[in-house]
Motif scaffolding. Structure first.
Motif, PDB file in Angstrom:
ATOM      1  N   PRO A 251       0.824  -1.220   0.000  1.00 56.12           N
ATOM      2  CA  PRO A 251       0.000   0.000   0.000  1.00 56.12           C
ATOM      3  C   PRO A 251       0.856   1.268   0.000  1.00 56.12           C
ATOM      4  O   PRO A 251       1.975   1.281   0.506  1.00 56.12           O
TER       5      PRO A 251
ATOM      6  N   GLU B 206      -5.843   6.718  -1.262  1.00 57.75           N
ATOM      7  CA  GLU B 206      -6.900   5.952  -0.591  1.00 57.75           C
ATOM      8  C   GLU B 206      -7.637   5.046  -1.588  1.00 57.75           C
ATOM      9  O   GLU B 206      -7.844   3.856  -1.328  1.00 57.75           O
ATOM     10  N   ILE B 207      -8.006   5.611  -2.713  1.00 57.71           N
ATOM     11  CA  ILE B 207      -8.733   4.843  -3.735  1.00 57.71           C
ATOM     12  C   ILE B 207      -7.838   3.747  -4.316  1.00 57.71           C
ATOM     13  O   ILE B 207      -8.267   2.591  -4.459  1.00 57.71           O
TER      14      ILE B 207
ATOM     15  N   ASN C  48      -5.261   2.283  -2.986  1.00 59.20           N
ATOM     16  CA  ASN C  48      -5.044   1.226  -1.993  1.00 59.20           C
ATOM     17  C   ASN C  48      -6.251   0.303  -1.891  1.00 59.20           C
ATOM     18  O   ASN C  48      -6.102  -0.911  -1.751  1.00 59.20           O
ATOM     19  N   ALA C  49      -7.445   0.867  -1.968  1.00 60.09           N
ATOM     20  CA  ALA C  49      -8.652   0.040  -1.931  1.00 60.09           C
ATOM     21  C   ALA C  49      -8.697  -0.889  -3.144  1.00 60.09           C
ATOM     22  O   ALA C  49      -9.064  -2.069  -3.020  1.00 60.09           O
TER      23      ALA C  49
ATOM     24  N   ALA D 243      -6.308  -3.717  -2.671  1.00 55.12           N
ATOM     25  CA  ALA D 243      -6.856  -4.698  -1.728  1.00 55.12           C
ATOM     26  C   ALA D 243      -7.871  -5.618  -2.406  1.00 55.12           C
ATOM     27  O   ALA D 243      -8.052  -6.760  -1.984  1.00 55.12           O
ATOM     28  N   GLU D 244      -8.503  -5.112  -3.458  1.00 49.19           N
ATOM     29  CA  GLU D 244      -9.473  -5.917  -4.204  1.00 49.19           C
ATOM     30  C   GLU D 244      -8.814  -6.757  -5.296  1.00 49.19           C
ATOM     31  O   GLU D 244      -9.500  -7.472  -6.018  1.00 49.19           O
TER      32      GLU D 244
END
Length: 61
Positions: free
Chosen positions: A2, A25-26, A28-29, A32-33
């Motif tokens: 991240p 933030e976006i 990293n999300a 994670a997906e």
């Protein structure tokens, strides 16, 4: 791995700080997906700029 406010992709270097934070933030999300880095960076930047246009006075520059 991240990204953070201090360690982020070079493509985000010229973004204003608040927009860059949102892009990180976006992105990293998305990582994670399961998205790959390049896709996460591109989408993160685009969505953060959209967010800035809606949220911040003066929008993204």
């Amino acid at each position: 791995m991240p990204w953070t406010d201090e360690r982020y992709p070079a493509a985000m270097r010229r973004l204003p700080p608040r927009v860059r934070q949102k892009a990180v933030e976006i992105a990293n999300a998305l990582l994670a997906e399961g998205s790959d880095d390049g896709k996460a960076i591109r989408i993160g930047i685009a969505k953060a700029k959209e967010w800035a246009r809606r949220q911040l006075p003066g929008g993204a520059r």
